[in-house]
Design a protein around this motif. Sequence first.
Motif, mmCIF file in Angstrom:
data_model
loop_
_atom_site.group_PDB
_atom_site.id
_atom_site.type_symbol
_atom_site.label_atom_id
_atom_site.label_comp_id
_atom_site.label_asym_id
_atom_site.label_seq_id
_atom_site.Cartn_x
_atom_site.Cartn_y
_atom_site.Cartn_z
ATOM 1 N N VAL A 13 0.778 -1.267 0.204
ATOM 2 C CA VAL A 13 -0.020 -0.413 -0.033
ATOM 3 C C VAL A 13 0.758 1.374 0.194
ATOM 4 C CG1 VAL A 13 -1.691 1.241 1.328
ATOM 5 C CG2 VAL A 13 -1.665 -1.372 1.614
ATOM 6 N N ILE A 14 0.731 1.993 -0.804
ATOM 7 C CA ILE A 14 1.410 3.307 -1.248
ATOM 8 C C ILE A 14 0.807 4.648 -0.210
ATOM 9 C CG2 ILE A 14 2.534 5.305 -2.517
ATOM 10 C CD1 ILE A 14 2.883 3.024 -5.057
ATOM 11 N N MET A 15 -0.785 4.730 -0.805
ATOM 12 C CA MET A 15 -1.554 6.034 0.564
ATOM 13 C C MET A 15 -2.920 5.596 0.093
ATOM 14 S SD MET A 15 -0.917 8.889 -2.058
ATOM 15 C CE MET A 15 -1.071 10.672 -1.015
ATOM 16 N N PRO A 16 -3.672 5.318 0.917
ATOM 17 C CA PRO A 16 -3.473 6.743 2.300
ATOM 18 C C PRO A 16 -2.528 5.449 3.670
ATOM 19 C CG PRO A 16 -5.522 6.204 2.257
ATOM 20 C CD PRO A 16 -5.070 5.452 1.136
ATOM 21 N N LEU A 17 -1.652 6.305 3.951
ATOM 22 C CA LEU A 17 -0.695 5.327 4.901
ATOM 23 C C LEU A 17 -1.655 5.400 6.804
ATOM 24 C CD1 LEU A 17 2.611 5.482 3.645
ATOM 25 C CD2 LEU A 17 1.208 3.542 3.533
ATOM 26 N N THR A 18 -1.756 6.768 6.437
ATOM 27 C CA THR A 18 -1.967 7.305 8.425
ATOM 28 C C THR A 18 -3.616 7.593 8.288
ATOM 29 O OG1 THR A 18 -1.910 9.682 7.576
ATOM 30 C CG2 THR A 18 0.398 8.184 8.821
#
Length: 190
Positions: A31-36
């Motif tokens: 997974v690149i985005m979203p992480l937070t």
Amino acid sequence: MRILMSLLFLLFIGYHSYKLIVLLKKMNQGVIMPLTDEDMASIKNSERREIKPPTLSTQKWGIILYAFTLVLATTLFILAIFHDEFNFYLYPFFFIPLLHSNDLFQLFSITNKGILSGNQFIRWEKIKSFEFVPIDVNSRHYGFSSEINDKKELKIKSRFRTISCIVMTEEMEQNLQKVLEENVVRSSYS
């Protein structure tokens, strides 16, 4: 006609089963985005639904409902085959629960291999274009929501379908723009 409708139904169920398997495989891969949590709060699938991380535990109700819908439609189909008086005009009603199965998942994620949105996975090579469309009062779907007005809707077009999400912040818009430009351009030359 009954055989044709049966074959069409089997193809439809097979396609949706394949989509579920691909979705489950791709959920935790790079997974690149979203992480937070802040990134997830700045993307919405629809007006009122924030996305959740692409993990089996956070998407379990969507997975369960999707699988249940597939099993229910298949069971009704099998019962219809063995019931001699069943009218083939009722076959299209088996398709209805699966047509809105995309709404079962609260998922939008960019991975190394493509984009996960709802129950769909689109590879980078399949994406033709993307654009950020401003949402205002005259917007067809979201214009009545004061929370969504003055935000942007990201529309990603592939060969056969279009996926979209609502981007709530300028920072997320810039991050998505950067990632999409890198990967869509890179995949078009590969």
